[in-house]
Design a protein around this motif. Structure first.
Motif, PDB file in Angstrom:
ATOM      1  N   TYR A  12      90.764  17.670 150.428  1.00  0.00           N
ATOM      2  CA  TYR A  12      91.744  17.613 149.348  1.00  0.00           C
ATOM      3  C   TYR A  12      92.433  18.955 149.174  1.00  0.00           C
ATOM      4  CZ  TYR A  12      88.943  13.511 148.094  1.00  0.00           C
ATOM      5  OH  TYR A  12      88.273  12.329 148.119  1.00  0.00           O
ATOM      6  N   ASP A  13      93.645  18.913 148.652  1.00  0.00           N
ATOM      7  CA  ASP A  13      94.395  20.127 148.334  1.00  0.00           C
ATOM      8  C   ASP A  13      93.925  20.617 146.959  1.00  0.00           C
ATOM      9  OD1 ASP A  13      96.215  22.161 148.052  1.00  0.00           O
ATOM     10  OD2 ASP A  13      97.946  20.851 147.773  1.00  0.00           O
ATOM     11  N   LEU A  14      92.806  21.342 146.941  1.00  0.00           N
ATOM     12  CA  LEU A  14      92.242  21.843 145.693  1.00  0.00           C
ATOM     13  C   LEU A  14      92.991  23.097 145.258  1.00  0.00           C
ATOM     14  CD1 LEU A  14      88.422  21.606 146.527  1.00  0.00           C
ATOM     15  CD2 LEU A  14      89.799  19.973 145.234  1.00  0.00           C
ATOM     16  N   ARG A  15      93.278  23.205 143.974  1.00  0.00           N
ATOM     17  CA  ARG A  15      93.907  24.398 143.404  1.00  0.00           C
ATOM     18  C   ARG A  15      93.019  24.888 142.271  1.00  0.00           C
ATOM     19  NH1 ARG A  15      99.665  23.861 144.483  1.00  0.00           N
ATOM     20  NH2 ARG A  15      99.706  22.816 146.501  1.00  0.00           N
ATOM     21  N   THR A  16      92.493  26.078 142.427  1.00  0.00           N
ATOM     22  CA  THR A  16      91.578  26.611 141.427  1.00  0.00           C
ATOM     23  C   THR A  16      92.331  27.205 140.241  1.00  0.00           C
ATOM     24  OG1 THR A  16      91.466  28.744 142.575  1.00  0.00           O
ATOM     25  CG2 THR A  16      89.775  27.112 143.121  1.00  0.00           C
ATOM     26  N   LEU A  17      91.703  27.074 139.083  1.00  0.00           N
ATOM     27  CA  LEU A  17      92.208  27.666 137.842  1.00  0.00           C
ATOM     28  C   LEU A  17      91.030  28.298 137.133  1.00  0.00           C
ATOM     29  CD1 LEU A  17      93.470  24.508 137.968  1.00  0.00           C
ATOM     30  CD2 LEU A  17      94.753  25.450 136.092  1.00  0.00           C
ATOM     31  N   ASN A  18      91.253  29.463 136.539  1.00  0.00           N
ATOM     32  CA  ASN A  18      90.196  30.009 135.705  1.00  0.00           C
ATOM     33  C   ASN A  18      90.415  29.519 134.269  1.00  0.00           C
ATOM     34  OD1 ASN A  18      91.987  31.808 134.322  1.00  0.00           O
ATOM     35  ND2 ASN A  18      91.770  33.292 135.970  1.00  0.00           N
ATOM     36  N   ASN A  19      89.602  29.977 133.350  1.00  0.00           N
ATOM     37  CA  ASN A  19      89.684  29.477 131.975  1.00  0.00           C
ATOM     38  C   ASN A  19      90.843  30.057 131.176  1.00  0.00           C
ATOM     39  OD1 ASN A  19      87.465  27.973 132.575  1.00  0.00           O
ATOM     40  ND2 ASN A  19      86.038  29.128 131.311  1.00  0.00           N
ATOM     41  N   HIS A  20      91.648  30.899 131.817  1.00  0.00           N
ATOM     42  CA  HIS A  20      92.802  31.499 131.147  1.00  0.00           C
ATOM     43  C   HIS A  20      94.107  31.044 131.780  1.00  0.00           C
ATOM     44  CE1 HIS A  20      89.994  34.057 129.020  1.00  0.00           C
ATOM     45  NE2 HIS A  20      89.408  34.269 130.181  1.00  0.00           N
ATOM     46  N   GLN A  21      94.057  29.985 132.555  1.00  0.00           N
ATOM     47  CA  GLN A  21      95.231  29.457 133.228  1.00  0.00           C
ATOM     48  C   GLN A  21      95.461  28.008 132.830  1.00  0.00           C
ATOM     49  OE1 GLN A  21      93.772  30.403 137.219  1.00  0.00           O
ATOM     50  NE2 GLN A  21      95.541  31.756 137.455  1.00  0.00           N
ATOM     51  N   HIS A  27      87.701  26.244 136.009  1.00  0.00           N
ATOM     52  CA  HIS A  27      86.547  27.119 135.789  1.00  0.00           C
ATOM     53  C   HIS A  27      86.251  28.055 136.956  1.00  0.00           C
ATOM     54  CE1 HIS A  27      85.995  24.564 132.361  1.00  0.00           C
ATOM     55  NE2 HIS A  27      85.624  23.528 133.082  1.00  0.00           N
ATOM     56  N   PHE A  28      87.239  28.313 137.821  1.00  0.00           N
ATOM     57  CA  PHE A  28      87.031  29.204 138.963  1.00  0.00           C
ATOM     58  C   PHE A  28      86.702  30.614 138.475  1.00  0.00           C
ATOM     59  CE2 PHE A  28      88.610  32.120 142.257  1.00  0.00           C
ATOM     60  CZ  PHE A  28      87.846  31.680 143.316  1.00  0.00           C
ATOM     61  N   GLY A  29      85.589  31.150 138.954  1.00  0.00           N
ATOM     62  CA  GLY A  29      85.157  32.495 138.585  1.00  0.00           C
ATOM     63  C   GLY A  29      84.591  32.607 137.186  1.00  0.00           C
ATOM     64  N   GLU A  30      84.283  31.490 136.569  1.00  0.00           N
ATOM     65  CA  GLU A  30      83.795  31.480 135.187  1.00  0.00           C
ATOM     66  C   GLU A  30      82.365  30.959 135.138  1.00  0.00           C
ATOM     67  OE1 GLU A  30      85.723  32.605 132.756  1.00  0.00           O
ATOM     68  OE2 GLU A  30      87.692  32.585 133.702  1.00  0.00           O
ATOM     69  N   GLU A  31      81.502  31.715 134.481  1.00  0.00           N
ATOM     70  CA  GLU A  31      80.126  31.267 134.275  1.00  0.00           C
ATOM     71  C   GLU A  31      80.111  30.204 133.188  1.00  0.00           C
ATOM     72  OE1 GLU A  31      77.462  31.897 135.952  1.00  0.00           O
ATOM     73  OE2 GLU A  31      78.330  33.429 137.234  1.00  0.00           O
ATOM     74  N   PRO A  32      79.264  29.247 133.283  1.00  0.00           N
ATOM     75  CA  PRO A  32      78.188  29.009 134.249  1.00  0.00           C
ATOM     76  C   PRO A  32      78.616  28.132 135.424  1.00  0.00           C
ATOM     77  CG  PRO A  32      77.959  27.452 132.466  1.00  0.00           C
ATOM     78  CD  PRO A  32      79.198  28.284 132.172  1.00  0.00           C
ATOM     79  N   PHE A  33      79.906  28.079 135.729  1.00  0.00           N
ATOM     80  CA  PHE A  33      80.436  27.135 136.711  1.00  0.00           C
ATOM     81  C   PHE A  33      80.648  27.718 138.113  1.00  0.00           C
ATOM     82  CE2 PHE A  33      82.052  25.881 132.524  1.00  0.00           C
ATOM     83  CZ  PHE A  33      81.518  24.616 132.424  1.00  0.00           C
ATOM     84  N   THR A  34      80.422  28.994 138.323  1.00  0.00           N
ATOM     85  CA  THR A  34      80.812  29.623 139.590  1.00  0.00           C
ATOM     86  C   THR A  34      80.173  28.951 140.800  1.00  0.00           C
ATOM     87  OG1 THR A  34      79.123  31.318 139.243  1.00  0.00           O
ATOM     88  CG2 THR A  34      81.368  31.878 138.622  1.00  0.00           C
ATOM     89  N   GLN A  35      78.887  28.675 140.746  1.00  0.00           N
ATOM     90  CA  GLN A  35      78.215  28.046 141.892  1.00  0.00           C
ATOM     91  C   GLN A  35      78.708  26.621 142.117  1.00  0.00           C
ATOM     92  OE1 GLN A  35      74.032  28.443 141.202  1.00  0.00           O
ATOM     93  NE2 GLN A  35      73.963  30.517 142.048  1.00  0.00           N
TER      94      GLN A  35
END
Length: 97
Positions: free
Chosen positions: A73-82, A52-60
Motif C-alpha cells: 500500500y501507498d502508506l503516508r505517515t503522519l505524526n500527532n502534529h500533522q 502516530h509516526f514517531g509518537e510513543e507508545p505507537f512507534t513499534q
C-alpha cells in the motif's frame, strides 16, 4: 455514523476503497469498536494514512505496519502534529498543529 462496506464497492479512485484492507489492525484494537461494521474510509484519499509516526507508545506498531504493508500500500505517515487537508480535488499534508 455507521459506514457500510457496500457503499464503497464502486470506487473510482485507485486506493480509496479501504474495506478490504486491514493495514491498521496492528495499531487499532478492533475490540474497542464493537459497533464498527467496516474499516472502510470515506473514499477521499488516494493513499493510506498511517498516524502516530514517531509518537510513543505507537512507534513499534507503526514500524511493524510499514514493514508488513509498506510494499503493498501507498502508506503516508503522519505524526500527532500533522493533519491531512482536503480541498476540492487537492490533498495536502500539513504540520505543526
Amino acid at each position: 455514523m455507521r459506514l457500510r462496506t457496500n457503499y464503497f464497492r464502486r470506487c473510482p479512485r485507485k486506493y480509496c476503497c479501504l474495506s478490504r484492507s486491514n493495514y491498521a489492525s496492528i495499531i487499532d484494537e478492533a475490540s474497542l469498536a464493537p459497533d464498527l461494521e467496516s474499516p472502510a474510509g470515506l473514499g477521499l484519499l488516494d493513499f493510506y494514512p498511517l498516524p502516530h509516526f514517531g509518537e510513543e507508545p505507537f512507534t513499534q506498531d507503526v514500524e511493524k505496519t510499514i514493514v508488513r504493508y509498506g510494499q503493498r500500500y501507498d502508506l503516508r505517515t503522519l505524526n500527532n502534529h500533522q493533519a491531512i487537508l482536503i480541498d476540492d480535488n487537492s490533498q495536502a499534508l500539513k504540520g505543526d498543529y
